[in-house]
Design a protein around this motif. Structure first.
Motif, short mmCIF file in Angstrom:
data_model
loop_
_atom_site.label_atom_id
_atom_site.label_comp_id
_atom_site.label_asym_id
_atom_site.label_seq_id
_atom_site.Cartn_x
_atom_site.Cartn_y
_atom_site.Cartn_z
N PRO A 282 41.20 28.51 48.52
CA PRO A 282 39.82 28.87 48.23
C PRO A 282 39.56 30.33 48.55
N GLY A 283 38.35 30.77 48.22
CA GLY A 283 38.00 32.17 48.45
C GLY A 283 38.85 33.07 47.59
N GLU A 311 42.25 28.75 56.84
CA GLU A 311 41.40 27.56 56.91
C GLU A 311 41.10 27.03 55.50
N PRO A 312 40.81 25.73 55.37
CA PRO A 312 40.49 25.15 54.05
C PRO A 312 39.28 25.78 53.37
N ASN A 313 38.38 26.38 54.14
CA ASN A 313 37.20 26.99 53.54
C ASN A 313 37.46 28.39 53.01
N GLY A 314 38.70 28.89 53.07
CA GLY A 314 39.04 30.19 52.53
C GLY A 314 39.01 31.31 53.55
N SER A 315 38.69 31.01 54.82
CA SER A 315 38.68 32.05 55.85
C SER A 315 40.06 32.15 56.50
N THR A 359 37.99 36.44 62.57
CA THR A 359 37.91 35.54 61.43
C THR A 359 37.44 36.33 60.19
N ARG A 361 36.51 36.47 56.20
CA ARG A 361 36.04 35.66 55.06
C ARG A 361 35.72 36.58 53.86
#
Length: 362
Positions: A282-283, A311-315, A359, A361
């Motif tokens: 992602p991201g 991370e799964p959220n793209g971060s 972190t 993002r």
């Protein structure tokens, strides 16, 4: 009942116009000035004898343009003026010879202009000597609307005492009476031996009726042209459509080759995009994010990456070891300038090094 008018052009402006009215092959009237001409009357203008030079020559049967070119060659041998500066008219062939009439173009233009100003567009224009009867031998002399004219078998001119004696070599032309002159003129009117209205001075034909056959042919030609144009456009569109279909088919084949076996049927391009998104993450994806982080850290002295966690959220969580707080601030500001949102944890001092996590993002 047929009606025609012989309109005699005056030799000069000091003399009046004269005319003869011919009705049913007989003289019906004559006078001076301009006659009343009906819409169906045929007007034949008569050029003065002193303004036209006549020649006779044997010209082989050929097209009018070729006959006129040959006549110019004949005329050039008999005149001092260049033949291309003269108006040359060629008559019909008779007994292997043709009559050739030569006149100055300016004189022809002046006659036609004067006639047009008087509302007359003559159907033909003939030299005056050719209205006299052709003699079997010698010469004849007659009066045409007040002008004395002499004609031989191959000559014709305005009668002048000195000129006539030179041309006839002393032979006296035979005088013909008035009725004979008029009868011969009426006969010559039906089919003139030479018509001066040729080439640049030819009479323009007026189309009085619509040629519907020609209109239909033109309409068919226009329709065929439009049909051919439409067919070309249709073929071009079909080629483009077939080409686009072939490109899409090829793209689908290549995309399916990149999918793992057992993927099943479906839109290969869409499934390839989904797989690429899954691999990339992602991201902006792991590869692009990690590459940006490593590029920034390498540019800051005494800084290094000790761990990465995507991370799964793209971060991307980055563990750093730096020389000091200044280096930590530089790394954070440069990542932010690269288009990332950066959050920092609490950095701790240990063994002369500053360690902590950031972190990153999109």
């Amino acid at each position: 009942m047929t009606t025609a008018t012989l309109l005699f052009l005056p030799p000069d402006d000091s003399q009046p116009w004269r005319w003869w009215r011919i009705r049913d092959d007989a003289l019906d009237g004559e006078g001076e000035g301009l006659p009343q001409v009906g819409a169906d009357d045929r007007v034949v203008a008569v050029a003065p004898a002193d303004a036209v030079t006549l020649h006779w020559a044997s010209l082989p049967a050929r097209s009018p343009a070729q006959a006129q070119a040959a006549a110019r060659i004949v005329v050039s041998d008999a005149t001092a003026e260049p033949s291309h500066d003269l108006h040359v008219a060629v008559g019909r062939e008779r007994e292997g010879e043709r009559a050739i009439a030569v006149v100055a173009p300016a004189r022809m233009a002046a006659w036609l202009t004067a006639l047009a100003q008087r509302g007359v567009d003559p159907a033909a224009m003939v030299p005056a000597p050719l209205l006299l009867p052709e003699p079997e031998d010698g010469y004849v002399r007659g009066d045409l609307a007040g002008q004395a004219v002499v004609r031989g078998r191959t000559t014709g001119w305005a009668d002048e005492p000195v000129l006539t004696e030179l041309v006839t070599r002393g032979e006296v032309p035979r005088a013909i009476d008035r009725d004979t002159v008029r009868t011969a003129a009426i006969g010559a009117l039906a089919e003139p031996m030479v018509d001066l209205r040729q080439g640049a001075f030819a009479r323009r034909r007026r189309r009085t009726a619509i040629d519907w056959m020609l209109v239909r042919r033109l309409a068919v030609l226009v329709g065929l042209i439009l049909l051919a144009t439409l067919a070309i456009d249709v073929v071009r569109i079909m080629r483009y459509s077939f080409g686009a279909d072939a490109i899409e088919q090829r793209a689908a084949t290549i995309a399916r080759q990149a999918l793992p076996r057992g993927t099943g049927e479906g839109d290969a391009t869409r499934m390839l995009g989904e797989r690429l998104s899954a691999l990339r993450g992602p991201g902006q994806g792991f590869t692009r994010t990690a590459a940006a982080v490593y590029a920034v850290v390498e540019a800051v002295p005494e800084s290094e990456v000790t761990a990465l966690q995507f991370e799964p959220n793209g971060s991307l969580r980055v563990s750093l070891s730096l020389a000091g707080e200044a280096q930590a601030n530089i790394v954070k500001s440069r990542l932010a300038a690269a288009g990332f949102s950066v959050e920092s944890s609490v950095f701790q001092q240990s063994a002369g090094r500053l360690t902590g996590d950031m972190t990153v993002r999109p």
